[in-house]
Every structure is written in structure tokens, then in C-alpha cells.
Design an enzyme around this catalytic site. Structure first.
Site, PDB file in Angstrom:
ATOM      1  N   ASP A  10       0.863  -1.170   0.000  1.00 58.24           N
ATOM      2  CA  ASP A  10       0.000   0.000   0.000  1.00 58.24           C
ATOM      3  C   ASP A  10       0.905   1.228   0.000  1.00 58.24           C
ATOM      4  O   ASP A  10       2.068   1.150   0.402  1.00 58.24           O
ATOM      5  CB  ASP A  10      -0.903  -0.023   1.235  1.00 58.24           C
ATOM      6  CG  ASP A  10      -1.820   1.173   1.293  1.00 58.24           C
ATOM      7  OD1 ASP A  10      -2.414   1.518   0.257  1.00 58.24           O
ATOM      8  OD2 ASP A  10      -1.937   1.774   2.377  1.00 58.24           O
ATOM      9  N   ASP A  12       0.044   4.982   0.994  1.00 53.22           N
ATOM     10  CA  ASP A  12      -0.070   5.907   2.125  1.00 53.22           C
ATOM     11  C   ASP A  12      -0.050   5.156   3.445  1.00 53.22           C
ATOM     12  O   ASP A  12      -0.823   4.216   3.649  1.00 53.22           O
ATOM     13  CB  ASP A  12      -1.362   6.721   2.003  1.00 53.22           C
ATOM     14  CG  ASP A  12      -1.440   7.471   0.686  1.00 53.22           C
ATOM     15  OD1 ASP A  12      -1.178   8.679   0.682  1.00 53.22           O
ATOM     16  OD2 ASP A  12      -1.744   6.831  -0.349  1.00 53.22           O
TER      17      ASP A  12
END
Length: 202
Positions: A10, A12
Site C-alpha cells: 500500500d 499511504d
């Protein structure tokens, strides 16, 4: 073509600081150690692929061209550490989008596995030998649905996850780690892959 194993990340809260709806390149800040550990994974022979929900586009807070500039800056910052990502896969949709063309229940928005499946098809990835590392349960759900093992990091939104309530079996959850560096170190991903690669050459 032989399939390769990958580390899906991922964006952020895992690689960069969580800033809500990041909309400008200058807002992007790498998390400590993230670039260095990605460089280690590169050298160890893993494909490194970012899979990220970016509903800011659907909400009218971010344009696709602005997102391209953000990712150009991310790639540049990683390159400064000798690191790279092999692909960035984005879901711009949201079921309650402000912009009509992005308002849909799609198969690419995590927790759906569409981004990982697309990457696997295009980059020839063996999902059964791959990992998904994220800071949200939806990251883990997407990884598990795609057939990957998963890791939760406590950076970003990971600090708010009730880990006691997690169904580790359903999520294929192997580890809860402090951050990306801790995850890769505890699982021995960089060292283990590097050793295997050296043995293959020998």
C-alpha cells in the site's frame, strides 16, 4: 515466461506519510527507512508493486495528471536511495463519487483484489509466493483474496487497527510489524531471497 514473486505495498501509511487526500507532489514525504528497505527488496530479486486506492480522484480532490506528478516525485525520491517500484496500480473509483465517471462498485478498489490480479497478469507474478503489506484491514483482505500472504504494519492507519479482532486465518496474516523495515526484517524477505538467488547462480 517464468512467474516471479512480488511484494505488494500500500502507498499511504506504508511507504509515505499518511496525509489524508494527498493532492500535491510537495506534500509527499517518505516514511523513515521505507526507501532503503525497498532498495533491499529490489536487490534481493523481488518485484515491488504499489497498489493504492485513490478516491480523491472520484471525489474531485485530485486529477489523474496530479496523481501522475505525485508518483513521478515518489519514483524520484526512491531513486535517490537506489530503490524503485516495478509498477504502481491505482483505483480511482468510489461508490459515492462526486464525478459520475468514477462512481461505481468496481473490482479494483481494495478490499477487492483487482489491482493485484491486474499486476499479476501484466507483470507475470506468482501470487501464491507473494506478500501484501498494508496498514488497513482492506489491504489484507485484498491480498488474501488474491492468494498472497499478508502483513499489517502499525504505521499510518495501522495504529488504529484492533489486532485482537483480526481473523488471521481468513486474512492470511503472517505478521503484525511496527513498520515496513520491521516487517521485511522479521520475515527475512530481503536476506532470504538474496541467499536463494546466489545459490541459483552458484
Amino acid at each position: 515466461m517464468d512467474k516471479q514473486a512480488a511484494i505488494f505495498l500500500d502507498r499511504d501509511g506504508v511507504i509515505i506519510e499518511e496525509r489524508g487526500y494527498l493532492s500535491k507532489p510537495e506534500q509527499l514525504c517518505l516514511l523513515p527507512g521505507a526507501a532503503e528497505v525497498i532498495a533491499l527488496l529490489n536487490r534481493a530479486g523481488w518485484l515491488v508493486v504499489i497498489v493504492t486506492n485513490q478516491s480523491g480522484i472520484a471525489r474531485g480532490l485530485l486529477t489523474p495528471s496530479a496523481l501522475d506528478r505525485i508518483h513521478y516525485r515518489l519514483q524520484h525520491l526512491l531513486e535517490c536511495y537506489g530503490a524503485r517500484v516495478d509498477g504502481i496500480y491505482v483505483c480511482p473509483h468510489h461508490p459515492e463519487a462526486e464525478i459520475d465517471s468514477y462512481r461505481q462498485q468496481c473490482f479494483c478498489r481494495k478490499p477487492q483484489p483487482g489491482l493485484l490480479l491486474q499486476a499479476a497478469e501484466e507483470l507475470h507474478i506468482d501470487l501464491s509466493q507473494s506478500w501484501m503489506i498494508g496498514d488497513r484491514v482492506s489491504d489484507l483482505q485484498a491480498g488474501a483474496a488474491a492468494g498472497c500472504r499478508t502483513v499489517l504494519v502499525r504505521t499510518g492507519y495501522g495504529s488504529q487497527v484492533d489486532t485482537i479482532a483480526l481473523d488471521r486465518s481468513a486474512l492470511r496474516l503472517e505478521l503484525i510489524a511496527a513498520d515496513l523495515t520491521d516487517a521485511v526484517g522479521k520475515l527475512g524477505l530481503a536476506h532470504g531471497r538474496l541467499v536463494r538467488a546466489q545459490r541459483l547462480v552458484a
